[in-house]
Design an enzyme around this catalytic site. Structure first.
Site, PDB file in Angstrom:
ATOM      1  N   CYS A  82      11.203 -12.328  79.955  1.00 27.57           N
ATOM      2  CA  CYS A  82      10.611 -13.564  79.445  1.00 27.57           C
ATOM      3  C   CYS A  82       9.099 -13.474  79.640  1.00 27.57           C
ATOM      4  CB  CYS A  82      11.182 -14.752  80.212  1.00 27.57           C
ATOM      5  SG  CYS A  82      10.337 -16.302  79.862  1.00 27.57           S
ATOM      6  N   CYS A  85       8.052 -16.416  82.471  1.00 29.77           N
ATOM      7  CA  CYS A  85       8.301 -16.349  83.925  1.00 29.77           C
ATOM      8  C   CYS A  85       8.768 -14.977  84.382  1.00 29.77           C
ATOM      9  CB  CYS A  85       9.334 -17.404  84.321  1.00 29.77           C
ATOM     10  SG  CYS A  85      11.012 -16.991  83.805  1.00 29.77           S
ATOM     11  N   CYS A 130      14.911 -19.368  77.902  1.00 26.68           N
ATOM     12  CA  CYS A 130      15.010 -18.736  79.214  1.00 26.68           C
ATOM     13  C   CYS A 130      15.634 -19.730  80.189  1.00 26.68           C
ATOM     14  CB  CYS A 130      13.609 -18.339  79.664  1.00 26.68           C
ATOM     15  SG  CYS A 130      13.521 -17.851  81.388  1.00 26.68           S
ATOM     16  N   CYS A 133      12.552 -20.727  83.127  1.00 29.82           N
ATOM     17  CA  CYS A 133      11.367 -21.553  82.824  1.00 29.82           C
ATOM     18  C   CYS A 133      11.593 -22.408  81.584  1.00 29.82           C
ATOM     19  CB  CYS A 133      10.139 -20.676  82.641  1.00 29.82           C
ATOM     20  SG  CYS A 133      10.150 -19.699  81.125  1.00 29.82           S
ATOM     21  N   CYS A 153      18.128 -13.541  67.813  1.00 24.62           N
ATOM     22  CA  CYS A 153      16.950 -13.271  66.998  1.00 24.62           C
ATOM     23  C   CYS A 153      15.757 -13.809  67.779  1.00 24.62           C
ATOM     24  CB  CYS A 153      17.140 -14.018  65.674  1.00 24.62           C
ATOM     25  SG  CYS A 153      16.036 -13.497  64.401  1.00 24.62           S
TER      26      CYS A 153
HETATM   27 ZN   LIG Z   1      11.260 -17.675  81.519  1.00 21.44          ZN
END
Ligand SMILES: [Zn+2]
Length: 164
Positions: A82, A85, A130, A133, A153
């Site tokens: 991510c 984070c 995510c 976060c 995607c």
């Molecule tokens: Zn994250």
């Protein structure tokens, strides 16, 4: 409320409650694995942490232009994290070329993403973010390859690739 809207919420509300029931156990698992509270940042904190482009994708649920991400052609072994984070979200061996112009994966690392239904294009789509976060990553569709049949995607700007 006109007749069309009434009919639409009549259909959508039960669908959304079913999805909530399905995805709830995943949420419990994810929050026990990660310290989500640490990532509860203000708008200003996120703006100072991210590029304007990544902020738009991750925090305002934006979508980058198709074929604009270099990660589309990333074929090395490694892990996609991510960009908000740094939680690991996808492994390179689950990446495939979907031809859509966005980095695509047929599976995510267990517990790393959570889904919700969005209605931006009227037709419901499943957005995922995510699990730590809550940064918006992309949308998941049911037209991916075996064994999952899923197509995650993902916006390249929401990811950071770490080669092995
Ligand atoms: Zn994250």
């Amino acid at each position: 409320m006109n007749q069309f809207q009434t009919r639409r919420s009549f259909i959508l509300i039960p669908i959304m409650s079913i999805l909530n029931i399905i995805f709830k156990p995943m949420k419990v698992l994810a929050s026990s694995l990660n310290s989500k509270e640490e990532w509860n940042l203000s708008k200003e904190e996120w703006k100072s942490k991210l590029s304007p482009e990544s902020y738009y994708i991750l925090r305002e649920e934006g979508t980058e232009r198709a074929f604009s991400s270099q990660l589309n052609n990333e074929k090395r072994k490694g892990v996609f994290h991510c960009a908000g984070c740094d939680l690991p979200l996808f492994l390179s061996d689950k990446k495939y070329d979907s031809g859509t112009g966005w980095p695509s994966f047929w599976d995510s690392i267990q517990g790393s993403v959570e889904t919700k239904v969005d209605f931006k294009l009227i037709v419901p789509r499943t957005e995922y973010h995510c699990s730590r976060c809550e940064g918006h990553q992309g949308h998941v569709f049911n037209d991916g390859p075996a064994p999952t049949g899923k197509r995650y995607c993902n916006n390249g700007l929401a990811l950071r690739f770490v080669p092995d």
